[in-house]
Write an enzyme that holds these catalytic residues in place. Sequence first.
Site, PDB file in Angstrom:
ATOM      1  N   ASP A  88       0.840  -1.205   0.000  1.00 13.37           N
ATOM      2  CA  ASP A  88       0.000   0.000   0.000  1.00 13.37           C
ATOM      3  C   ASP A  88       0.874   1.253   0.000  1.00 13.37           C
ATOM      4  O   ASP A  88       0.365   2.378  -0.047  1.00 13.37           O
ATOM      5  CB  ASP A  88      -1.010  -0.012   1.156  1.00 13.37           C
ATOM      6  CG  ASP A  88      -0.358  -0.105   2.518  1.00 13.37           C
ATOM      7  OD1 ASP A  88       0.879  -0.197   2.588  1.00 13.37           O
ATOM      8  OD2 ASP A  88      -1.101  -0.085   3.524  1.00 13.37           O
ATOM      9  N   SER A  89       2.210   1.066  -0.012  1.00  9.39           N
ATOM     10  CA  SER A  89       3.135   2.187  -0.256  1.00  9.39           C
ATOM     11  C   SER A  89       2.898   2.755  -1.656  1.00  9.39           C
ATOM     12  O   SER A  89       3.392   3.840  -1.971  1.00  9.39           O
ATOM     13  CB  SER A  89       4.591   1.738  -0.088  1.00  9.39           C
ATOM     14  OG  SER A  89       4.834   0.548  -0.814  1.00  9.39           O
TER      15      SER A  89
ATOM     16  N   ASP B 290      -0.999  -6.072  -0.125  1.00  4.69           N
ATOM     17  CA  ASP B 290      -1.473  -5.464   1.119  1.00  4.69           C
ATOM     18  C   ASP B 290      -2.980  -5.264   1.086  1.00  4.69           C
ATOM     19  O   ASP B 290      -3.522  -4.729   0.108  1.00  4.69           O
ATOM     20  CB  ASP B 290      -0.845  -4.069   1.287  1.00  4.69           C
ATOM     21  CG  ASP B 290       0.443  -4.109   2.072  1.00  4.69           C
ATOM     22  OD1 ASP B 290       0.647  -5.044   2.863  1.00  4.69           O
ATOM     23  OD2 ASP B 290       1.261  -3.183   1.890  1.00  4.69           O
TER      24      ASP B 290
ATOM     25  N   LYS C 219      -1.346  -9.464   2.862  1.00  2.00           N
ATOM     26  CA  LYS C 219      -0.645  -9.022   4.081  1.00  2.00           C
ATOM     27  C   LYS C 219      -1.541  -8.038   4.829  1.00  2.00           C
ATOM     28  O   LYS C 219      -2.171  -7.183   4.214  1.00  2.00           O
ATOM     29  CB  LYS C 219       0.689  -8.363   3.708  1.00  2.00           C
ATOM     30  CG  LYS C 219       1.447  -7.767   4.897  1.00  2.00           C
ATOM     31  CD  LYS C 219       2.906  -7.479   4.581  1.00  2.00           C
ATOM     32  CE  LYS C 219       3.182  -6.192   3.860  1.00  2.00           C
ATOM     33  NZ  LYS C 219       2.767  -4.967   4.568  1.00  2.00           N
TER      34      LYS C 219
ATOM     35  N   GLU D  64      -1.717  -5.556   8.541  1.00  2.00           N
ATOM     36  CA  GLU D  64      -0.933  -4.938   9.614  1.00  2.00           C
ATOM     37  C   GLU D  64      -1.612  -5.138  10.964  1.00  2.00           C
ATOM     38  O   GLU D  64      -2.801  -4.824  11.102  1.00  2.00           O
ATOM     39  CB  GLU D  64      -0.772  -3.435   9.344  1.00  2.00           C
ATOM     40  CG  GLU D  64       0.045  -3.126   8.103  1.00  2.00           C
ATOM     41  CD  GLU D  64       0.249  -1.629   7.872  1.00  2.00           C
ATOM     42  OE1 GLU D  64      -0.150  -0.821   8.736  1.00  2.00           O
ATOM     43  OE2 GLU D  64       0.819  -1.275   6.824  1.00  2.00           O
TER      44      GLU D  64
ATOM     45  N   GLU E  43       8.862  -4.191  10.638  1.00  3.90           N
ATOM     46  CA  GLU E  43       9.316  -2.900  10.110  1.00  3.90           C
ATOM     47  C   GLU E  43       9.835  -2.008  11.226  1.00  3.90           C
ATOM     48  O   GLU E  43       9.164  -1.803  12.243  1.00  3.90           O
ATOM     49  CB  GLU E  43       8.140  -2.214   9.373  1.00  3.90           C
ATOM     50  CG  GLU E  43       8.527  -0.866   8.771  1.00  3.90           C
ATOM     51  CD  GLU E  43       7.514  -0.335   7.766  1.00  3.90           C
ATOM     52  OE1 GLU E  43       6.538  -1.047   7.437  1.00  3.90           O
ATOM     53  OE2 GLU E  43       7.711   0.802   7.310  1.00  3.90           O
TER      54      GLU E  43
HETATM   55  O1  KIV Z   1       3.563  -1.098   1.663  1.00  9.12           O
HETATM   56  C1  KIV Z   1       4.751  -1.457   1.729  1.00  9.12           C
HETATM   57  O2  KIV Z   1       5.578  -1.156   0.857  1.00  9.12           O
HETATM   58  C2  KIV Z   1       5.152  -2.256   2.884  1.00  9.12           C
HETATM   59  C3  KIV Z   1       6.612  -2.474   3.084  1.00  9.12           C
HETATM   60  C4  KIV Z   1       7.269  -1.246   3.567  1.00  9.12           C
HETATM   61  C5  KIV Z   1       6.883  -3.629   3.961  1.00  9.12           C
HETATM   62  O3  KIV Z   1       4.336  -2.688   3.626  1.00  9.12           O
END
Ligand code: KIV
Length: 272
Positions: free
Chosen positions: A52-53, A91, A121, A123, A190
Amino acid sequence: MSTAKKEYKRITTKSLVEMKKNGEKIAMLTAYDYTMAKIVDHAGIDIILVGDSASNVMAGHETTLPITLDQMIYHASSVVRAIERCLVLVDLPFGSYQGNSRKALDSAIRIMKESGAHAVKLEGGEEIAESISRILTSGIPVMGHLGLTPQSIYKFGTYTVRAKKEDEAKQLKKDAKLLEKLGCFGLVLEKVPAKLAKEVAESINIPVIGIGAGNGVDGQVLVIHDMLGMTHEFNPRFLRRYLDLYTEMNGAFKSYITDVKSGDFPNEKEQY
Ligand code: KIV
């Protein structure tokens, strides 16, 4: 522990757990589009994370919170079309799983069905255990994410290192064990102290992938724009840059502009 490197035709959640067992480190990078994913997969990466980055590096938002499930599915399906070998992990975005396990399952199913990705994934630790369990019961593999969890940035108030204090470190260790017990196939840690990350990695049998978590874990992940040096104003201590693409690209664009404006491009060979 054996150090013999096994060749994997396709990376699966099973191969990742096996890699940890064999002491082979796992290499993970983010990617959000077809062209980049193809290059990364051909280079031999084990996992592409459609993170989600994307909210930051693709869409220009300050945080990861605004990205939607539809947008994540768009990025993930572009990546899936490009890959031949690696595992594609996606994510679940903010608001698509917290506090409602039925919604979490629906979101995970949409990602798997509409993008063709291989795993999701989420969080968090015990506070999202019900959502993780429900997703796992449907046969969708889940990776956990502890430590600095950017979807909670407004709770933390800062992107600084997490779990430096004993109580938070204790909770993190407990959460890591819980995620393993629930059935997660791996865990991202992280921005936590290297000593704590190593301790966590040694205490569980599923792979721990670190970002800003030192070298005592089972693999590493970086955001692709950061490691390529495209986000040149972002300088955390954990980041190793493998290229200075900002400078390279800036130079290329400047040359193109000069050539167009001077009439040098296109030349006789570059026309029909
Ligand atoms: O969204 C992302 O890029 C991440 C990484 C920083 C692990 O969750």
